[in-house]
Motif scaffolding. Sequence first.
Motif, short mmCIF file in Angstrom:
data_model
loop_
_atom_site.label_atom_id
_atom_site.label_comp_id
_atom_site.label_asym_id
_atom_site.label_seq_id
_atom_site.Cartn_x
_atom_site.Cartn_y
_atom_site.Cartn_z
N GLU A 294 49.75 -8.13 13.31
CA GLU A 294 49.37 -7.13 14.30
C GLU A 294 47.89 -7.23 14.65
N HIS A 295 47.61 -7.21 15.95
CA HIS A 295 46.22 -7.20 16.40
C HIS A 295 45.75 -5.75 16.55
N VAL A 296 44.56 -5.46 16.07
CA VAL A 296 43.95 -4.15 16.22
C VAL A 296 42.67 -4.32 17.02
N ASP A 297 42.61 -3.68 18.16
CA ASP A 297 41.47 -3.84 19.05
C ASP A 297 40.32 -2.94 18.61
N ILE A 298 39.24 -3.55 18.11
CA ILE A 298 38.04 -2.82 17.73
C ILE A 298 37.06 -2.90 18.89
N ASN A 299 36.81 -1.76 19.53
CA ASN A 299 36.02 -1.74 20.76
C ASN A 299 35.04 -0.57 20.69
N LEU A 300 33.77 -0.86 20.35
CA LEU A 300 32.79 0.21 20.17
C LEU A 300 32.50 0.96 21.47
N ASN A 301 32.54 0.27 22.61
CA ASN A 301 32.30 0.97 23.88
C ASN A 301 33.40 2.00 24.14
N ARG A 302 34.66 1.60 23.91
CA ARG A 302 35.77 2.55 24.09
C ARG A 302 35.59 3.75 23.16
N SER A 303 35.17 3.50 21.93
CA SER A 303 34.97 4.59 20.97
C SER A 303 33.89 5.54 21.46
N HIS A 304 32.81 5.00 22.02
CA HIS A 304 31.75 5.85 22.56
C HIS A 304 32.27 6.71 23.71
N PHE A 305 33.07 6.13 24.62
CA PHE A 305 33.60 6.89 25.75
C PHE A 305 34.54 8.00 25.26
N SER A 306 35.39 7.67 24.29
CA SER A 306 36.32 8.65 23.73
C SER A 306 35.54 9.82 23.11
N LEU A 307 34.52 9.50 22.34
CA LEU A 307 33.72 10.54 21.70
C LEU A 307 33.02 11.42 22.73
N ALA A 308 32.49 10.80 23.79
CA ALA A 308 31.79 11.57 24.82
C ALA A 308 32.74 12.54 25.52
N ILE A 309 33.95 12.07 25.85
CA ILE A 309 34.92 12.92 26.54
C ILE A 309 35.35 14.08 25.64
N ARG A 310 35.67 13.78 24.38
CA ARG A 310 36.16 14.83 23.48
C ARG A 310 35.08 15.88 23.22
N ASN A 311 33.83 15.44 23.03
CA ASN A 311 32.76 16.40 22.77
C ASN A 311 32.43 17.23 24.01
N ALA A 312 32.55 16.64 25.19
CA ALA A 312 32.30 17.39 26.42
C ALA A 312 33.37 18.45 26.63
N ILE A 313 34.63 18.09 26.37
CA ILE A 313 35.72 19.07 26.49
C ILE A 313 35.52 20.19 25.48
N MET A 314 35.19 19.82 24.25
CA MET A 314 34.97 20.82 23.22
C MET A 314 33.84 21.76 23.62
N ALA A 315 32.77 21.22 24.20
CA ALA A 315 31.62 22.04 24.58
C ALA A 315 32.01 23.14 25.56
N ILE A 316 33.01 22.86 26.39
CA ILE A 316 33.38 23.82 27.43
C ILE A 316 34.42 24.82 26.95
N VAL A 317 35.35 24.39 26.10
CA VAL A 317 36.45 25.29 25.73
C VAL A 317 36.34 25.85 24.31
N ALA A 318 35.77 25.10 23.37
CA ALA A 318 35.73 25.57 21.98
C ALA A 318 34.54 24.97 21.26
N PRO A 319 33.32 25.30 21.67
CA PRO A 319 32.14 24.63 21.11
C PRO A 319 31.94 24.90 19.63
N PHE A 320 32.06 23.84 18.84
CA PHE A 320 31.72 23.93 17.42
C PHE A 320 31.42 22.52 16.93
N PHE A 321 30.18 22.15 17.06
CA PHE A 321 29.71 20.82 16.67
C PHE A 321 29.48 20.80 15.15
N PRO A 322 29.81 19.72 14.42
CA PRO A 322 30.22 18.40 14.85
C PRO A 322 31.67 18.08 14.46
N THR A 323 32.64 18.81 15.01
CA THR A 323 34.03 18.63 14.62
C THR A 323 34.72 17.48 15.36
#
Length: 461
Positions: A294-323
Amino acid sequence: MSERPELPGWRWGPFTFRLPFYHTRLCWPEFLQGLFVSAATGMALIPVMTAFFGLSFEEAVALSMIHASLIASAVIVFGEPYAGGWITPALPLILAFVIGGYEDPVSRFQAMTALSLVFAGLVLFLGVTGLGRRFVVWLPDTLKAGIILGAAIAALKRVFVDDAERFLLEQPIATGLACAICLIFTFSVPMQKLKERNRFFFMLGALGLLPGFLVAAVVGPLAGEVSFDIQWGILVPPLGDALAKVSPLMIGWPSQEMIIQSVPLALIAYIILFGDLVTGNEVLRDGLHARKDEHVDINLNRSHFSLAIRNAIMAIVAPFFPTQGAVWTGVHVIVVQRWKQGPKAMGSLHSGLASYYLMGLPFIFFLLPLLTGLKPLLGVALSLTLVLTGFACAYIAMAIPRDNASRGTVVLIGAALAFFEPWIGLLIGVLATIALVGWDRSPDPIPHDERDEEPVAVSQN
């Protein structure tokens, strides 16, 4: 480019959505661990929310449900190959900053919004430009170690000093036994040797924090520290009431001063986050040596984008950093270890991860017997989380310095970050590093980095 296949999914941008039970298969061992272990740890912040942020138990459950759903989305919606979790070492520093710096629940949630938004913007910028890796490589080892030790000191200070009367001293026997058991199973050298020889202790250790909770649940009532009031039925978390108390759309946006004060902590959290990503990648690469199918795609840029989106959504609806972090190291290791045993044990890494995080879709937050059964143990959960974080951060931090000057400087930086405001602690850390050690960058801070490999396209289903 690798010829090994990757588990199919629906591509959207750089991400891959894998629908549970369609793209991924249910792995019962991971599902059961996720159901109980994640329930116990995912709600560990409820005592903080009720004590310092003005929420009722039910409203805090609603916020925890949102946080768990966003963490689960990292695996299921964004296709990340890591077991998602909090940026746990940053938690004690965040709590000290928010609770110590602001008096009322509204301003505290606004500060959490500021931290989440600043962090999301920082992660997005560093991901788009590719400067994240260069930034962490540029930082000196002494400063990194001091930041991690600062998190350790802040975590232990919150348990034994700041919140001792509220949590630890209310349940000293149950909390002490739970912490002792989890420390032994997680870090004890003799126990590691015993787990290698005895499958029972190995399986017990694989349950993470659960054994400590079970002991607290049994001993607590006998010691008169825990009283259960289990209720039957279904709880519908009051999302509307919770959002009215926490969302910046309802309570107002953070001030410019809050935004500026959040920058040092966002930088500290990013440094810790990148270390988690490096650790997660090394665990995956070790597993890939055993799983040639099995190939597992390790992509740091994708991880950064995912983290940015999730933290932005959290900031608006349920802000509690750093969950909303990238890797829950303990769970990540446990899932990868079983994946390494071959296709018969776990068909795909993504199936194992999705099974563990099905709890975040969520349904544990509707089970009233589980919630009310865990309620008297949530103070234990918080103390346990912080003690384990403090211990782990301490031994990681003290393993980095290479000479006595560095060790002394690391302790100085750690104390400054734990006892002063973040920007003052960070400034002391930079000046102390330059004056006492020099800019001691590691020649190989991210070993075995495969950033130049081509990503493999994911087939669509």
